[in-house]
Design a protein around this motif. Structure first.
Motif, PDB file in Angstrom:
ATOM      1  N   GLU A 161       0.840  -1.191   0.000  1.00 29.59           N
ATOM      2  CA  GLU A 161       0.000   0.000   0.000  1.00 29.59           C
ATOM      3  C   GLU A 161       0.874   1.238   0.000  1.00 29.59           C
ATOM      4  O   GLU A 161       1.445   1.598   1.017  1.00 29.59           O
TER       5      GLU A 161
ATOM      6  N   HIS B 138      -7.057   5.025  -3.205  1.00 28.06           N
ATOM      7  CA  HIS B 138      -6.247   6.179  -2.783  1.00 28.06           C
ATOM      8  C   HIS B 138      -5.821   7.084  -3.942  1.00 28.06           C
ATOM      9  O   HIS B 138      -5.376   8.204  -3.718  1.00 28.06           O
TER      10      HIS B 138
ATOM     11  N   HIS C 125      -9.651  -1.312  -1.793  1.00 24.01           N
ATOM     12  CA  HIS C 125     -10.514  -0.943  -0.664  1.00 24.01           C
ATOM     13  C   HIS C 125     -11.083   0.458  -0.879  1.00 24.01           C
ATOM     14  O   HIS C 125     -10.570   1.441  -0.375  1.00 24.01           O
TER      15      HIS C 125
HETATM   16 ZN   LIG Z   1      -5.772   2.537   2.638  1.00 24.64          ZN
END
Ligand SMILES: [Zn+2]
Length: 418
Positions: A156, A226, A247
């Motif tokens: 991430e 993101h 996510h």
């Molecule tokens: Zn995240």
């Protein structure tokens, strides 16, 4: 006589149809629950994002032990609770907060990423009877049959790649199978959806294009959670393989820059990718404003400065504790499982059932009422069954769609390398 019989017969038939429609087995909550649990057990269940590896770096916490969900500090995911919640495969995130874009920053980020990778590999070697490292869809299906958890790794934030493209292969060799291009701040790869210091959106950089091509070449899924809106569309223009949002939820339901607009979801479906709905309550439902809590949070931010700039673990922990205290004092009404499933419904109505999945963000802020840790994941399946989703549809949502994307990404890589 004949007529009387047939009238009685028709009457009885209508009664039984009526009974089936309103009181039939589908609506009996207990029968529905056991049907849902059986489906949950039969299908491969995959969660594409948890931040549990941060806990692995804290020596005293053992992921092989069961922690009581209600205990403070228990976390959302451990291996025994994964089995209890029927979660077959987890993408453990190597999360690195965005820091300075300077040689020292890149070096520190790489070091931290390597520490987290070590910790995830150690988890597998310490608990071989419970979990095994997985790098392909076949691994996940095999481990499901063996009754073991599959541990995938996602990175991430592409920040630990620094400006060194060759590191992508190094991370791939250590098991990383998706890279979330950025996190909360802009980096050398692309612009983030939530960088308040740089509100202008420059999308994907030239270096970012090389990163996407390298991921396509190696068989790493490109993750656009993101990423800014422009980054999202820039990536879709250059990628040769489907992409994921590991996510993120639906912006049409909850207006947050971390969520995807309908236009983005349609483009993602056209690309053959998948959106994995996220359990962070403020991405599921807009939080009601609470001026007192906001004031306390502002004071906390002033006291510690930007979170991403804190390097001292002890200080970070202290800040987290104070943060939790504020939330205890001014609790926020969490979104519910039903509200979460509304996001799945929305994607299904918009583009069909082939482009949606689940990315909890457990241990990274993900939790909703009715599903606050990994043991409660079956509640999502119960709600899906309650809404009339079939087993085949649930199989797609719980992992089939993600594995289809993963297979395609590997296929594209194999072709590129030929
Ligand atoms: Zn995240």
């Amino acid at each position: 006589m004949k007529r009387v019989v047939s009238t009685a017969f028709v009457f009885a038939l209508s009664l039984s149809v009526l009974w089936l429609a309103c009181c039939g087995p589908r609506l009996d909550p207990e029968a529905l629950k056991s049907e849902a649990l059986a489906i949950h057990d039969r299908v491969l269940t995959v969660d594409t994002h948890c931040d549990t590896p941060m806990r692995l770096l804290r020596g005293e916490w053992n992921i092989g032990e069961r922690h009581e969900p209600s205990d403070r500090g228990s976390g959302k995911v451990d291996l025994p609770r994964m089995a209890e919640g029927g979660l077959d495969a987890e993408f453990f995130a190597v999360f690195i907060g965005q820091g300075e874009r300077m040689p020292e920053g890149y070096a520190r980020a790489k070091e931290r990423a390597m520490d987290m990778l070590d910790a995830i590999h150690r988890m597998c070697s310490d608990h071989p009877e419970l979990v095994e490292m997985a790098v392909s869809p076949e691994d996940a299906y095999r481990l499901e049959k063996e009754g073991k958890r599959a541990a995938f790794i996602g990175m991430e934030n592409g920040y630990p790649v620094g400006l060194d493209l060759s590191l992508v292969k190094e991370y791939y060799d250590r098991g990383i199978r998706y890279i979330t291009l950025c996190h909360g701040g802009d980096n050398d790869i692309c612009d983030s959806s939530t960088d308040s210091r740089n509100p202008e959106d420059n999308g994907l950089s030239e270096f970012g294009k090389e990163i996407v091509a390298e991921c396509n070449r190696l068989g790493i899924m490109v993750d656009l959670s993101h990423a800014s809106d422009k980054t999202f569309f820039d990536v879709l223009k250059v990628t040769t393989a489907p992409v994921i949002a590991s996510h993120s939820s639906v912006r049409a339901i909850c207006d947050h820059p971390r969520n995807l607009t309908d236009e983005m979801i349609k483009a993602l479906a056209e690309n053959g990718g998948v959106i994995q709905v996220c359990f962070v309550s403020s991405f599921v439902k807009k939080a009601k404003p609470n001026p007192k809590r906001e004031k306390a949070m502002q004071a906390l931010r002033e006291k510690y400065g930007p979170r991403r700039e804190i390097r001292d673990e002890a200080l970070l922990e202290k800040m987290r504790e104070e943060y939790m205290k504020i939330y205890d004092k001014y609790p926020q009404k969490r979104a519910t499982v039903k509200e979460l499933v509304n996001h799945i419904d929305h994607v299904v109505k918009l583009v069909g059932v082939d482009y949606v999945g689940i990315g909890t963000d457990f241990d990274g802020g993900g939790e909703v009422e009715g599903c606050s840790d990994v043991t409660e994941l079956p509640n999502v399946t119960i709600e899906l069954v309650r809404r009339g989703y079939t087993e085949e549809e649930i199989r797609k949502i719980w992992g089939g769609n993600l594995m289809r994307v993963f297979r395609k990404v590997i296929e594209v890589a194999d072709k590129t390398q030929d």
